[in-house]
Design a protein around this motif. Structure first.
Motif, short mmCIF file in Angstrom:
data_model
loop_
_atom_site.label_atom_id
_atom_site.label_comp_id
_atom_site.label_asym_id
_atom_site.label_seq_id
_atom_site.Cartn_x
_atom_site.Cartn_y
_atom_site.Cartn_z
N ASP A 68 9.53 15.04 14.64
CA ASP A 68 10.71 15.90 14.75
C ASP A 68 11.54 15.94 13.47
N THR A 69 11.31 14.98 12.57
CA THR A 69 12.07 14.93 11.32
C THR A 69 11.25 15.57 10.20
N ASN A 70 11.82 16.61 9.57
CA ASN A 70 11.08 17.34 8.55
C ASN A 70 11.44 16.92 7.14
N LEU A 71 10.42 16.76 6.31
CA LEU A 71 10.60 16.60 4.87
C LEU A 71 9.95 17.83 4.21
N LEU A 72 10.67 18.44 3.27
CA LEU A 72 10.16 19.66 2.63
C LEU A 72 9.92 19.42 1.14
N PHE A 73 8.76 19.89 0.66
CA PHE A 73 8.39 19.78 -0.75
C PHE A 73 8.04 21.18 -1.27
N VAL A 74 8.56 21.50 -2.47
CA VAL A 74 8.32 22.83 -3.04
C VAL A 74 7.82 22.68 -4.47
N GLY A 75 6.71 23.32 -4.76
CA GLY A 75 6.19 23.35 -6.13
C GLY A 75 6.25 24.76 -6.68
N GLY A 76 6.22 24.86 -8.01
CA GLY A 76 5.96 26.14 -8.66
C GLY A 76 7.05 27.18 -8.63
N THR A 193 12.77 24.88 9.30
CA THR A 193 12.39 23.47 9.47
C THR A 193 13.60 22.52 9.47
N ASN A 194 14.76 22.98 9.01
CA ASN A 194 15.96 22.14 8.94
C ASN A 194 15.64 20.75 8.39
N PRO A 195 15.18 20.68 7.14
CA PRO A 195 14.68 19.40 6.60
C PRO A 195 15.78 18.36 6.41
N ILE A 196 15.39 17.11 6.54
CA ILE A 196 16.32 16.00 6.30
C ILE A 196 16.46 15.76 4.80
N ALA A 197 15.47 16.20 4.02
CA ALA A 197 15.50 16.06 2.57
C ALA A 197 14.51 17.05 1.96
N VAL A 198 14.83 17.51 0.74
CA VAL A 198 13.97 18.49 0.06
C VAL A 198 13.71 18.02 -1.37
N VAL A 199 12.44 18.10 -1.77
CA VAL A 199 12.04 17.74 -3.14
C VAL A 199 11.44 18.97 -3.81
N ALA A 260 18.88 17.33 -1.68
CA ALA A 260 17.73 17.87 -2.44
C ALA A 260 17.71 17.26 -3.83
N ILE A 261 16.51 17.05 -4.34
CA ILE A 261 16.36 16.55 -5.71
C ILE A 261 15.37 17.41 -6.48
N THR A 262 15.50 17.33 -7.80
CA THR A 262 14.55 17.96 -8.72
C THR A 262 13.75 16.84 -9.37
N VAL A 263 12.43 16.89 -9.19
CA VAL A 263 11.57 15.90 -9.85
C VAL A 263 10.88 16.62 -11.01
N GLU A 264 11.17 16.16 -12.22
CA GLU A 264 10.58 16.76 -13.42
C GLU A 264 9.46 15.87 -13.93
N LEU A 265 8.23 16.39 -13.88
CA LEU A 265 7.10 15.65 -14.42
C LEU A 265 7.28 15.50 -15.94
N LYS A 266 6.49 14.57 -16.49
CA LYS A 266 6.70 14.20 -17.89
C LYS A 266 6.20 15.26 -18.87
N THR A 267 5.12 15.95 -18.50
CA THR A 267 4.56 16.98 -19.39
C THR A 267 4.34 18.26 -18.58
N HIS A 268 3.84 19.29 -19.26
CA HIS A 268 3.48 20.53 -18.55
C HIS A 268 2.02 20.52 -18.10
#
Ligand SMILES: [Zn+2]
Length: 288
Positions: A68-76, A193-199, A260-268
């Motif tokens: 019932d608890t949603n975590l959402l991840f978004v790429g691109g 989805t009413n997420p509890i956290a978004v990345v 919500a957080i922004t995760v920045e990878l080290k390279t492209h």
């Protein structure tokens, strides 16, 4: 003769009865066979189109687990210019499909791997393959914007202005908050989805950023940032202060009370899988 006739009639009735019973079982068997058999592992994975890009490409959300608890991840969201954030999302999806038991019973994981498919297409078109390794550094913006030339991470309803900044340059933020269909797709999946956290996965600043709109960083956002950053070994940064950003998706989420957080990878080019997997496992433990 009469006796023989009765035997023949009796035999006839028996044949008819046998045919009826056999027919019944055949029909019943057919009905049983028509019921689709869904493997348990696949039953927990659903995909749905949550929107369509400017050029008509699907934006798809994939769901894993039944909690019932949603975590959402978004790429691109920044498209082809940050294609490795899409690749990381697909790697995460492969992991969840291969390891369904890794998802705690209480959680449901939603992944939108490619939030700006037209931007990804620009890179494929240019390179003829999925990869931007040969794109010269002088032209790193290829595929960052959507097909309307809008920076999607400036198109959300938090301090929105018609233009915003990217590395000292002025970029279009659309004709209004959520003017772009790709931003609407993200809003749709958040509302559904009413997420509890978004990345949000991006590249290439090598850090995890908190978010805020008008009221400072939510305590739950700080927890999310710290959990991800410490498990993955990225620096945790409260505020992106290299230049002013308006209309970002993470800020909009903060404005409606969703961390919500922004995760920045080290390279492209890298997906830094092992460290991000540690972070994902830490989030599962945090939110289960
Ligand atoms: Zn980005």
């Amino acid at each position: 003769m009469q006796y023989k006739k009765e035997i023949l009639v009796g035999a006839g009735v028996l044949v008819v009865l046998t045919a009826c019973v056999a027919g019944y079982f055949l029909v019943t068997q057919k009905n049983i066979e028509e019921v689709p058999i869904v493997p348990i592992a696949e039953e927990a994975v659903l995909s749905e189109v949550v929107g369509t890009s400017v050029q008509g490409r699907d934006i798809t959300a994939y769901h894993y687990g039944t909690g019932d608890t949603n975590l959402l991840f978004v790429g691109g969201i920044h498209g082809g210019y940050e294609w490795n954030s899409v690749l990381l999302a697909y790697r995460f999806m492969d992991y969840l499909e291969a390891n369904p038991d890794a998802i705690p019973d209480s959680l449901r994981i939603t992944i939108v791997p490619s939030a700006n498919p037209d931007g990804i297409y620009k890179v494929i078109q240019k390179e003829g393959r999925f990869g931007a390794i040969d794109v010269p550094n002088t032209d790193q913006s290829i595929g960052r914007f959507n097909a309307n030339g809008v920076d999607l991470n400036r198109n959300f309803a938090c301090k929105w202005k018609s233009t915003s900044m990217w590395r000292g340059k002025t970029v279009s933020a659309g004709t209004g908050a959520f003017s772009e269909p790709e931003a609407v797709a993200i809003r749709t999946v958040v509302e559904d989805t009413n997420p509890i956290a978004v990345v949000f996965w991006h590249s290439q600043s090598n850090a995890v950023y908190a978010s805020e709109c008008e009221n400072g960083i939510l305590p739950a956002t700080r927890t999310l940032m710290t959990t991800y950053a410490s498990a993955a070994g990225y620096p945790a940064v409260d505020t992106f202060d290299a230049y002013e950003i308006t209309g970002d998706a993470e800020g909009w989420l903060a404005s409606i009370g969703i961390p919500a957080i922004t995760v920045e990878l080290k390279t492209h080019e890298s997906i830094e899988w092992e460290r991000n997997l540690r972070a994902l496992q830490a989030l599962f433990a945090q939110y289960k």
